[in-house]
Design an enzyme around this catalytic site. Structure first.
Site, PDB file in Angstrom:
ATOM      1  N   ASP A 193      18.525  -9.915  -1.759  1.00 21.86           N
ATOM      2  CA  ASP A 193      18.053 -10.851  -1.521  1.00 21.86           C
ATOM      3  C   ASP A 193      16.990 -10.888  -2.668  1.00 21.86           C
ATOM      4  OD1 ASP A 193      19.196 -10.729   0.693  1.00 21.86           O
ATOM      5  OD2 ASP A 193      17.453 -10.901   2.048  1.00 21.86           O
ATOM      6  N   CYS A 247      29.361 -15.259  -8.862  1.00 18.34           N
ATOM      7  CA  CYS A 247      28.743 -13.961  -9.339  1.00 18.34           C
ATOM      8  C   CYS A 247      28.659 -14.430 -11.094  1.00 18.34           C
ATOM      9  CB  CYS A 247      29.070 -11.690  -9.064  1.00 18.34           C
ATOM     10  SG  CYS A 247      28.571 -12.044  -7.774  1.00 18.34           S
ATOM     11  N   GLY A 292      28.448  -5.998 -10.991  1.00 19.30           N
ATOM     12  CA  GLY A 292      29.006  -5.854  -9.722  1.00 19.30           C
ATOM     13  C   GLY A 292      29.898  -5.458  -9.160  1.00 19.30           C
ATOM     14  N   LYS A 313      34.381   3.853   7.969  1.00 22.55           N
ATOM     15  CA  LYS A 313      34.784   3.124   6.821  1.00 22.55           C
ATOM     16  C   LYS A 313      33.684   2.381   5.720  1.00 22.55           C
ATOM     17  CE  LYS A 313      37.243   4.645   2.785  1.00 22.55           C
ATOM     18  NZ  LYS A 313      37.219   5.481   2.064  1.00 22.55           N
ATOM     19  N   LEU A 355      30.566   2.152   6.468  1.00 23.32           N
ATOM     20  CA  LEU A 355      29.411   2.587   6.657  1.00 23.32           C
ATOM     21  C   LEU A 355      29.648   4.008   5.243  1.00 23.32           C
ATOM     22  CD1 LEU A 355      27.993   2.656  10.235  1.00 23.32           C
ATOM     23  CD2 LEU A 355      27.654   1.432   7.428  1.00 23.32           C
ATOM     24  N   HIS A 357      33.701 -15.603  -9.231  1.00 22.97           N
ATOM     25  CA  HIS A 357      35.063 -15.956  -8.868  1.00 22.97           C
ATOM     26  C   HIS A 357      35.776 -16.297  -9.481  1.00 22.97           C
ATOM     27  CE1 HIS A 357      32.575 -15.907  -4.905  1.00 22.97           C
ATOM     28  NE2 HIS A 357      32.893 -15.125  -5.106  1.00 22.97           N
ATOM     29  N   ILE A 363      31.576   3.986   2.479  1.00 23.26           N
ATOM     30  CA  ILE A 363      31.537   3.362   1.243  1.00 23.26           C
ATOM     31  C   ILE A 363      29.867   3.165   0.921  1.00 23.26           C
ATOM     32  CG2 ILE A 363      31.606   1.553  -0.349  1.00 23.26           C
ATOM     33  CD1 ILE A 363      34.305   1.886   1.256  1.00 23.26           C
ATOM     34  N   ASN A 364      29.007   2.515   1.659  1.00 21.92           N
ATOM     35  CA  ASN A 364      27.580   2.428   1.491  1.00 21.92           C
ATOM     36  C   ASN A 364      26.972   3.617   1.699  1.00 21.92           C
ATOM     37  OD1 ASN A 364      25.447   0.293   1.780  1.00 21.92           O
ATOM     38  ND2 ASN A 364      24.819   1.288   3.902  1.00 21.92           N
ATOM     39  N   ARG A 365      26.946   4.583   1.765  1.00 25.65           N
ATOM     40  CA  ARG A 365      26.040   6.007   1.345  1.00 25.65           C
ATOM     41  C   ARG A 365      26.654   6.186  -0.189  1.00 25.65           C
ATOM     42  NH1 ARG A 365      27.915   6.751   7.219  1.00 25.65           N
ATOM     43  NH2 ARG A 365      29.842   8.348   6.230  1.00 25.65           N
TER      44      ARG A 365
END
Length: 392
Positions: A215, A155, A312, A50, A52, A372, A54-56
């Site tokens: 980074d 952030c 974000g 799941k 991965l 945060h 989302i990563n796609r």
């Protein structure tokens, strides 16, 4: 030779942005590379697959990493310890921060020994002394430069660092002394990528944060205008106001947990909805607390200003766009920064400012970032009115 700014062009007691630069890590990582790394070390599970998936679907074209694809970090069988992560940050992050800082100072046109204040920020290191101390030595700043290292803001810390530097330089202005502040953000979240994958495997909880971060280092130079030399750049923006707002009952929405292998980032799925609510509220409060803007109703209309919103996540930008009544083009620089690298934490806002530096369609620019807490950091900048050719 002293060349003071024309007094009619700069608001009384104005602190200005006079240098901007960013330096992303050298290696671009495609979405499919995370899948290869994950499957190299872990068996397929619902939580991993799941994550991965989302990563796609993040709409991030690539993310930046300090590690090359063949770096041993990705291939070693063991998870780096917190101590090793600290060493990796120092090895790779401080050179990035030094490059971005040197580039921003070159943009400004002054010398390193003229920097009077350093405000540094990171969410990905907790060493003592902090990276600001090492950065001072690397840049050749004066030993008595006034240093501040911010931490624990998330952030929103890019704007928070600008806010702190702005207030410090206003203080120097009250004393009638020249002041130039270097504001630096440095983020290397990749050093915790292996431990984040390990947490997904052990906890069987999906982690959206695993799919977002890059980074990067970025820097600004701020000036209070006193004793300006001919070599120094004229203002790119003048800072009118900065304001933080903490929202009650949101402490569990986003945070970094510290554990023996580093940090574990948590981002709740309610963040986009919260952003859609908080950013308009914070915008109205910001304008109301800015004396030159507060009495004119036109200033409370979001579309009358330029915008830089911390990316974000894609859904965060969409929610803010909708509730502010903006168009995608109004947030083009924020969307572009998101597609090119995703969420670079404290450096994102500075990267967006860098993209907007020559965009003068609106004379005022509103900055917003959720960190945060939940804490919303906001700022409003204005363009100087002298001809742009003077700042070439």
């Amino acid at each position: 030779m002293i060349e003071p700014l024309p007094t009619q062009e700069v608001p009384k007691q104005s602190v200005s942005v006079v240098g901007i630069a960013s330096r992303c890590a050298p290696y671009k990582r495609q979405p499919n590379e995370l899948e290869a790394i994950a499957h190299r070390h872990y068996s397929s599970t619902p939580a991993l697959e799941k994550t991965l998936e989302i990563n796609r679907k993040t709409r991030i074209d690539h993310r930046y990493s300090v590690f090359s694809p063949d770096h041993e970090y990705w291939h070693r069988p063991t998870i780096p310890s917190f101590s090793e992560c600290d060493s990796l940050f120092k090895e790779h992050g401080i050179p990035l921060a030094a490059e971005a800082s040197a580039k921003a100072m070159q943009d400004w046109g002054g010398a390193s020994n003229e920097i009077t204040h350093l405000v540094a920020v990171t969410c990905t290191n907790t060493a003592h002394p902090g990276f600001d101390s090492m950065l001072c030595r690397k840049l050749g700043l004066k030993p008595n430069v006034r240093r501040v290292l911010l931490h624990g803001i998330g952030c929103g810390c890019g704007i928070a660092a600008m806010r702190v530097a702005h207030e410090l330089l206003l203080g120097s202005m009250q004393q009638g002394v020249p002041a130039r502040a270097l504001v630096v953000g440095c983020e290397v979240p990749t050093v915790f990528a292996r431990s984040e994958l390990d947490i997904i495997d052990k906890s069987q909880e999906v982690n959206v944060a695993m799919c977002l971060f890059s980074d990067c280092a970025a820097a600004l130079v701020l000036s209070n205008g006193i004793g300006r030399k001919a070599s120094e750049r004229l203002p790119i923006w003048n800072i009118l106001n900065c304001e933080p707002t903490q929202f009650e009952g949101t402490e569990d929405i986003a945070y970094f947990d510290v554990h023996d292998k580093g940090y574990h980032a948590y981002i709740d799925k309610r963040i986009p909805e919260l952003a859609g609510k908080c950013i308009p509220e914070g915008f109205r409060s910001l304008i109301a607390s800015t004396p030159p803007l507060a009495l004119d109703e036109k200033n409370y209309v979001p579309s009358n200003h330029g915008w830089a919103i911390h990316p974000g996540g894609y859904a965060v930008l969409v929610a803010a766009q909708k509730t502010l009544g903006l168009t995608a083009d109004d947030l083009r620089a924020s969307y572009d920064a998101y597609h090119d690298g995703g969420n670079t934490i404290s450096t994102s806002i500075i990267r967006i400012l860098e993209k907007l530096r020559n965009d003068d369609q609106k004379d005022k620019l509103v900055l917003a970032a959720i960190g945060h807490g939940i804490t919303l950091e906001t700022a409003v900048l204005t363009r100087p009115s002298f001809p742009r050719c003077l700042n070439a």
